[in-house]
Scaffold this active site. Structure first.
Site, PDB file in Angstrom:
ATOM      1  N   TYR A   1     122.424  46.999 -25.646  1.00  0.00           N
ATOM      2  CA  TYR A   1     122.542  46.215 -24.672  1.00  0.00           C
ATOM      3  C   TYR A   1     122.968  45.073 -24.824  1.00  0.00           C
ATOM      4  O   TYR A   1     122.638  44.404 -25.924  1.00  0.00           O
ATOM      5  CB  TYR A   1     121.422  46.208 -24.006  1.00  0.00           C
TER       6      TYR A   1
ATOM      7  N   LYS B   1     117.831  33.784 -26.032  1.00  0.00           N
ATOM      8  CA  LYS B   1     116.134  34.110 -26.076  1.00  0.00           C
ATOM      9  C   LYS B   1     115.838  32.749 -26.954  1.00  0.00           C
ATOM     10  O   LYS B   1     115.559  31.858 -26.515  1.00  0.00           O
ATOM     11  CB  LYS B   1     116.179  35.480 -26.522  1.00  0.00           C
TER      12      LYS B   1
ATOM     13  N   ASP C   1     125.819  40.670 -31.891  1.00  0.00           N
ATOM     14  CA  ASP C   1     125.095  40.367 -30.892  1.00  0.00           C
ATOM     15  C   ASP C   1     123.768  39.972 -31.208  1.00  0.00           C
ATOM     16  O   ASP C   1     122.995  40.995 -31.182  1.00  0.00           O
ATOM     17  CB  ASP C   1     125.077  41.148 -29.582  1.00  0.00           C
TER      18      ASP C   1
END
Ligand SMILES: *Cc1c(COP(=O)(O)O)cnc(C)c1O
Length: 427
Positions: A142, A265, A237
């Protein structure tokens, strides 16, 4: 009705599904989402005043725990000087300097307000730089909600049984080629089929959105080699893994260097931040220096930068990740022992402050293996643990998160609760 039920009913009348991010709706585990009133250290409190040990960590950012005094103080100070300028501030340079120092190949950084924006912009940058169209991603990985990346995209999408989102034009999705994680052959085959068309390969270097999937030895070295051979950019990522599995991210753990890295994050410490980093030669393709457009009204805003800088300061202390890895390991072993004592097929693993638990005997190595878990048993375990005051991410296909705020007694209490929960779901 409980207060959580009343609040959920109220929310569903004005918010789609009662939430602002699909996985929060508890659809993968059933039951009523808890409305959080407050968070501090390793704990969340819901609107009924019930306390939970927090292994969600806002899905990753809260590596020093919730409401860390230093982070809160720095954000307060920053707020006193203004919430957003839309003009440069010095903290943007400070945070970028820290990132460049930690990641050797990163010479330039661009901040965004979310991980989604970072990966979306990284794709555009890779396409602009290589003048190619196609991308490779992995099933179950994702990368946020950009159209090109919402193809076979794991977790939230998985939980709803719609691996590819409606609303993504087939004309666009056809440029997203999907390979299998830990299967170099599947990647080599795509490159062989489209040798001159692949702009980039994007991967979660340690996958965390189909639960935690560790890379097989040599997997990333193989990706690096294929990308270099075919002139495609390798994008790690690290929105989840950056500053989470190690200070230098998964690339430090794996020892493979990508062309472009994306962050989010932890780098925002709980405020909305994303970042793209890479060599000047690639990054300077971006506006205002190059033809690839990228912008954001709130990008690099002072509150987000202050939270990121304070968090980086706390996690840069010598030994931080060794301690985090060791303590998270104690929790993970305790969970495995508790499951074994109850005779429940279970496995778990971790890296730094990121962990996975699987309701199956052997830790899975790819997307297909994750699907063979006993999800029904996980759901029962999940709700037992909630009742016990332990909050894990509400899905069997999510990693969970450990912070430096979790104490020995939090670990012990969690394992004791797990013993009771495993015993209850053993039958
Ligand atoms: C969370 C996540 C994103 C998306 O970040 P948002 O801030 O939610 O947009 C992208 N990639 C990975 C690997 C993630 O875990």
């Amino acid at each position: 009705m409980t207060t959580n039920q009343i609040e959920f009913e109220r929310a569903t009348k004005v918010l789609v599904g009662g939430v602002n991010s699909a996985v929060r709706a508890f659809r993968a585990v059933g039951g009523t989402p808890r409305f959080i009133a407050r968070a501090e250290g390793a704990y969340l409190w819901d609107v009924e005043g019930k306390r939970y040990i927090d292994y969600l960590g806002s899905w990753g950012p809260m590596i020093v725990g919730q409401s860390h005094p230093l982070v809160v103080e720095r954000v307060r100070e920053a707020a006193g000087r203004g919430l957003s300028y839309g003009a440069p501030n010095v903290m943007e340079s400070e945070l970028a300097e820290r990132i460049c120092a930690l990641f050797p190949q990163v010479e330039r950084v661009r901040f965004t307000s979310s991980g989604t924006e970072a990966t979306m912009s990284a794709l555009r940058l890779a396409r602009g730089f290589t003048k190619r169209t196609k991308i490779i991603k992995f099933e179950g990985c994702y990368h946020g909600t950009a159209d090109s990346l919402l193809v076979k995209a794991g977790s939230g999408a998985l939980a709803f049984g719609t691996p590819t989102s409606a609303g993504v034009p087939a004309d666009l999705a056809q440029h997203t080629l999907v390979a299998q994680f830990n299967d170099l052959e599947s990647v080599a085959a795509l490159f062989a089929q489209h040798p001159d068309d692949i702009a980039c390969l994007i991967v979660e270097p340690i996958a965390g959105n189909m639960n935690l999937i560790a890379p097989a030895p040599g997997f990333h070295a193989g990706l690096r080699e294929l990308c270099t051979r075919y002139g495609a950019l390798l994008i790690f990522d690290e929105v989840m893994t950056g500053f989470r599995v190690a200070l230098g991210g998964a690339q430090e753990v794996i020892g493979v260097t990508p062309d472009i890295s994306t962050f989010g994050k932890v780098i925002g410490g709980g405020m909305p931040v994303g970042a793209i980093g890479g060599p000047a030669q690639i990054m300077e393709m971006m506006a205002p220096l190059g033809p690839v457009y990228q912008a954001g009204t709130l990008s690099g805003n002072p509150l987000a930068m202050a939270a990121g800088l304070a968090t980086l300061e706390l996690i840069s202390v010598a030994g931080f990740y060794d301690r985090l890895h060791e303590r998270c390991g104690r929790l993970v072993s305790g969970l495995s022992e508790a499951a074994a004592a109850a005779g429940v097929p279970f496995s778990a693993r971790h890296q730094g402050g990121m962990a996975g638990m699987y309701f199956m005997n052997q830790a899975p190595g790819d997307f297909a293996a994750v699907q063979t878990q006993d999800v029904e048993r996980f759901k029962r375990f999940y709700h037992r643990m909630l009742d016990e005051g332990v909050y894990f991410p509400p899905s069997a296909v999510e990693a969970f998160f450990f912070s430096s705020a979790h104490s020995n007694s939090d670990i012990t209490d969690t394992i004791a609760a797990a013993r009771r929960a495993f015993a209850a779901v053993a039958g």
